[in-house]
Design a protein around this motif. Structure first.
Motif, PDB file in Angstrom:
ATOM      1  N   ASP A 188       0.746  -1.317   0.043  1.00  0.00           N
ATOM      2  CA  ASP A 188       0.122   0.115  -0.073  1.00  0.00           C
ATOM      3  C   ASP A 188       0.892   1.259   0.097  1.00  0.00           C
ATOM      4  OD1 ASP A 188      -2.705  -0.528  -0.332  1.00  0.00           O
ATOM      5  OD2 ASP A 188      -3.261  -0.403   1.692  1.00  0.00           O
ATOM      6  N   TRP A 189       1.900   1.096   0.730  1.00  0.00           N
ATOM      7  CA  TRP A 189       2.737   2.434   0.933  1.00  0.00           C
ATOM      8  C   TRP A 189       3.453   2.493  -0.215  1.00  0.00           C
ATOM      9  CZ3 TRP A 189       3.399   6.547   3.997  1.00  0.00           C
ATOM     10  CH2 TRP A 189       2.515   6.688   5.252  1.00  0.00           C
ATOM     11  N   VAL A 190       4.089   1.486  -1.139  1.00  0.00           N
ATOM     12  CA  VAL A 190       4.723   1.638  -2.292  1.00  0.00           C
ATOM     13  C   VAL A 190       3.711   2.122  -3.239  1.00  0.00           C
ATOM     14  CG1 VAL A 190       6.060   0.423  -4.181  1.00  0.00           C
ATOM     15  CG2 VAL A 190       6.327  -0.117  -1.725  1.00  0.00           C
ATOM     16  N   MET A 191       2.596   1.579  -3.396  1.00  0.00           N
ATOM     17  CA  MET A 191       1.588   2.229  -4.395  1.00  0.00           C
ATOM     18  C   MET A 191       1.341   3.693  -4.084  1.00  0.00           C
ATOM     19  SD  MET A 191       0.763  -0.074  -6.607  1.00  0.00           S
ATOM     20  CE  MET A 191      -0.159   1.365  -7.278  1.00  0.00           C
ATOM     21  N   ALA A 192       1.149   3.959  -2.866  1.00  0.00           N
ATOM     22  CA  ALA A 192       0.863   5.617  -2.457  1.00  0.00           C
ATOM     23  C   ALA A 192       2.135   6.591  -3.038  1.00  0.00           C
ATOM     24  CB  ALA A 192       0.700   5.649  -1.038  1.00  0.00           C
ATOM     25  N   ILE A 193       3.263   5.795  -2.798  1.00  0.00           N
ATOM     26  CA  ILE A 193       4.312   6.890  -3.173  1.00  0.00           C
ATOM     27  C   ILE A 193       4.390   6.608  -4.749  1.00  0.00           C
ATOM     28  CG2 ILE A 193       6.930   6.921  -3.399  1.00  0.00           C
ATOM     29  CD1 ILE A 193       6.792   5.639  -0.335  1.00  0.00           C
ATOM     30  N   THR A 202      -5.978  17.431 -18.111  1.00  0.00           N
ATOM     31  CA  THR A 202      -6.245  17.969 -16.785  1.00  0.00           C
ATOM     32  C   THR A 202      -7.260  17.146 -15.798  1.00  0.00           C
ATOM     33  OG1 THR A 202      -5.942  20.228 -17.653  1.00  0.00           O
ATOM     34  CG2 THR A 202      -6.911  20.325 -15.562  1.00  0.00           C
ATOM     35  N   LEU A 203      -8.202  16.672 -16.537  1.00  0.00           N
ATOM     36  CA  LEU A 203      -9.320  15.832 -15.935  1.00  0.00           C
ATOM     37  C   LEU A 203      -8.590  14.626 -15.404  1.00  0.00           C
ATOM     38  CD1 LEU A 203     -12.214  15.014 -15.452  1.00  0.00           C
ATOM     39  CD2 LEU A 203     -12.195  14.091 -17.811  1.00  0.00           C
ATOM     40  N   SER A 204      -7.606  14.191 -16.254  1.00  0.00           N
ATOM     41  CA  SER A 204      -6.956  12.844 -15.636  1.00  0.00           C
ATOM     42  C   SER A 204      -6.134  12.887 -14.369  1.00  0.00           C
ATOM     43  CB  SER A 204      -6.130  12.090 -17.155  1.00  0.00           C
ATOM     44  OG  SER A 204      -5.412  11.159 -16.494  1.00  0.00           O
ATOM     45  N   VAL A 205      -5.433  14.391 -14.564  1.00  0.00           N
ATOM     46  CA  VAL A 205      -4.518  14.305 -13.316  1.00  0.00           C
ATOM     47  C   VAL A 205      -5.275  14.599 -12.157  1.00  0.00           C
ATOM     48  CG1 VAL A 205      -2.687  16.394 -12.487  1.00  0.00           C
ATOM     49  CG2 VAL A 205      -2.583  15.346 -14.849  1.00  0.00           C
ATOM     50  N   THR A 206      -6.504  15.374 -12.186  1.00  0.00           N
ATOM     51  CA  THR A 206      -7.483  15.651 -11.173  1.00  0.00           C
ATOM     52  C   THR A 206      -7.782  14.346 -10.536  1.00  0.00           C
ATOM     53  OG1 THR A 206      -7.811  17.645 -12.158  1.00  0.00           O
ATOM     54  CG2 THR A 206      -9.057  17.062 -10.270  1.00  0.00           C
ATOM     55  N   LEU A 207      -8.443  13.562 -11.495  1.00  0.00           N
ATOM     56  CA  LEU A 207      -8.761  12.256 -10.779  1.00  0.00           C
ATOM     57  C   LEU A 207      -7.603  11.179 -10.467  1.00  0.00           C
ATOM     58  CD1 LEU A 207     -11.203  11.202 -13.665  1.00  0.00           C
ATOM     59  CD2 LEU A 207     -11.719  11.869 -11.534  1.00  0.00           C
ATOM     60  N   ALA A 208      -6.305  11.556 -10.671  1.00  0.00           N
ATOM     61  CA  ALA A 208      -5.219  10.709 -10.140  1.00  0.00           C
ATOM     62  C   ALA A 208      -5.199  11.305  -8.695  1.00  0.00           C
ATOM     63  CB  ALA A 208      -3.980  11.003 -10.910  1.00  0.00           C
ATOM     64  N   PHE A 209      -5.151  12.560  -8.634  1.00  0.00           N
ATOM     65  CA  PHE A 209      -4.957  13.208  -7.179  1.00  0.00           C
ATOM     66  C   PHE A 209      -6.092  12.657  -6.246  1.00  0.00           C
ATOM     67  CE2 PHE A 209      -6.292  16.717  -4.160  1.00  0.00           C
ATOM     68  CZ  PHE A 209      -4.867  16.653  -3.553  1.00  0.00           C
ATOM     69  N   PHE A 210      -7.192  12.398  -6.649  1.00  0.00           N
ATOM     70  CA  PHE A 210      -8.345  11.740  -5.544  1.00  0.00           C
ATOM     71  C   PHE A 210      -7.950  10.273  -5.396  1.00  0.00           C
ATOM     72  CE2 PHE A 210     -10.792  15.390  -7.347  1.00  0.00           C
ATOM     73  CZ  PHE A 210     -11.152  15.889  -6.229  1.00  0.00           C
ATOM     74  N   THR A 211      -7.502   9.767  -6.409  1.00  0.00           N
ATOM     75  CA  THR A 211      -6.998   8.244  -6.111  1.00  0.00           C
ATOM     76  C   THR A 211      -5.878   8.253  -5.175  1.00  0.00           C
ATOM     77  OG1 THR A 211      -7.441   8.044  -8.845  1.00  0.00           O
ATOM     78  CG2 THR A 211      -6.324   6.227  -7.426  1.00  0.00           C
ATOM     79  N   TRP A 212      -4.890   9.248  -5.413  1.00  0.00           N
ATOM     80  CA  TRP A 212      -3.760   9.241  -4.385  1.00  0.00           C
ATOM     81  C   TRP A 212      -4.407   9.452  -3.034  1.00  0.00           C
ATOM     82  CZ3 TRP A 212      -2.040  13.531  -1.838  1.00  0.00           C
ATOM     83  CH2 TRP A 212      -1.007  13.269  -0.887  1.00  0.00           C
ATOM     84  N   LEU A 213      -5.167  10.440  -2.998  1.00  0.00           N
ATOM     85  CA  LEU A 213      -5.560  10.885  -1.488  1.00  0.00           C
ATOM     86  C   LEU A 213      -6.596   9.352  -1.089  1.00  0.00           C
ATOM     87  CD1 LEU A 213      -7.504  14.223  -1.784  1.00  0.00           C
ATOM     88  CD2 LEU A 213      -5.611  13.622  -0.665  1.00  0.00           C
ATOM     89  N   LEU A 214      -7.205   8.661  -1.857  1.00  0.00           N
ATOM     90  CA  LEU A 214      -7.924   7.655  -1.128  1.00  0.00           C
ATOM     91  C   LEU A 214      -7.026   6.533  -0.796  1.00  0.00           C
ATOM     92  CD1 LEU A 214     -10.954   7.514  -3.739  1.00  0.00           C
ATOM     93  CD2 LEU A 214     -10.942   7.954  -1.388  1.00  0.00           C
TER      94      LEU A 214
END
Lengths: 155, 155
Positions: free
Chosen positions: B87-92, B127-139
């Motif tokens: 999980d930590w490796v994936m988050a990084i 931009t849309l893809s990067v924003t969605l990736a940000f939410f993925t990272w938060l979760l």
């Protein structure tokens, strides 16, 4: 006072902080000597984070030197919690700045081949600066982990 | 079995994993629908990490559903340690991919104004893809912290 390698108030901690100062200063100098770096948001942001990192590491190195000379204990939990939180924030900022700048450098060098086309673009300086920023981040991560480990060992 | 919000084998954990799958899939689709994204290393790398993230979250969501249906305990320390490390490796990886892609998108939109000049460049999709990736990272970060907290509570 517990002796964990790299924690505040130890010789290894002081050496880590001084190395962070050295690498952050070298990386920032390499970036500043590249022509027009401030036109690119990623490089400008990295330079800003490097200066913040330099100031923070210098402050902690002074604290370490003061603590070693006067045998003062820096391991009070409240004091340590403050250190560890700012250390983690700095480590995350440094990592994001490094990733952002590395990706722009790869874009220039590999994706678009701008470095070969535009001679005024200081790609070598950018690469040097990003590499030094990576080492700064590694050292900062080591300090953060050591502080966190010390904090966990109190509970 | 301890009930920490978002930990493996709980309803909240399952909802977190399914949300990660949804956001990772949406981000990857938005990226794939942008013309010529694979010409840019940062976007290509982010897409690769998003696919890895999708597979990992889907696997863990299935584990959670299986555990909830059969009342199986997923909180054995060895099993948990394996989860938490990956999980930590994936988050990084997710954070580095997000930073790299965000910096290239800012470079296109602000620094060079390429989006206005070259109409074929799908800046809105990026931009849309990067924003969605940000939410993925938060979760993903929420899941990692919850797993880590559970692991610490065993010691």
């Amino acid at each position: 006072m517990k002796r964990i390698v790299g924690s505040p108030g130890t010789w290894s901690g002081m050496v880590l902080r001084l190395s962070q100062c050295f690498f952050a200063a070298a990386s920032s100098l390499a970036m500043c000597s590249a022509f027009g770096f401030s036109n690119y948001s990623a490089y400008f942001y990295m330079n800003l984070v490097l200066i913040l990192q330099l100031l923070w590491s210098l402050y902690l190195a002074c604290q370490d030197i003061f603590s070693l000379r006067n045998n003062r204990d820096l391991h009070a939990p409240d004091f340590l919690l403050f250190f560890v939180i700012i250390d983690w924030v700095m480590a995350i900022l440094m990592f994001s700045a490094f990733c952002a700048s590395a990706s722009v450098t790869i874009f220039f060098m590999k994706d678009m081949n701008f470095c070969a086309e535009y001679r005024r673009l200081d790609c070598n300086q950018f690469t040097l600066s990003v590499t030094l920023a990576f080492f700064t981040w590694l050292l900062q991560a080591a300090s953060s982990f050591s502080g966190f480990w010390l904090l966990v060992s109190f509970f």
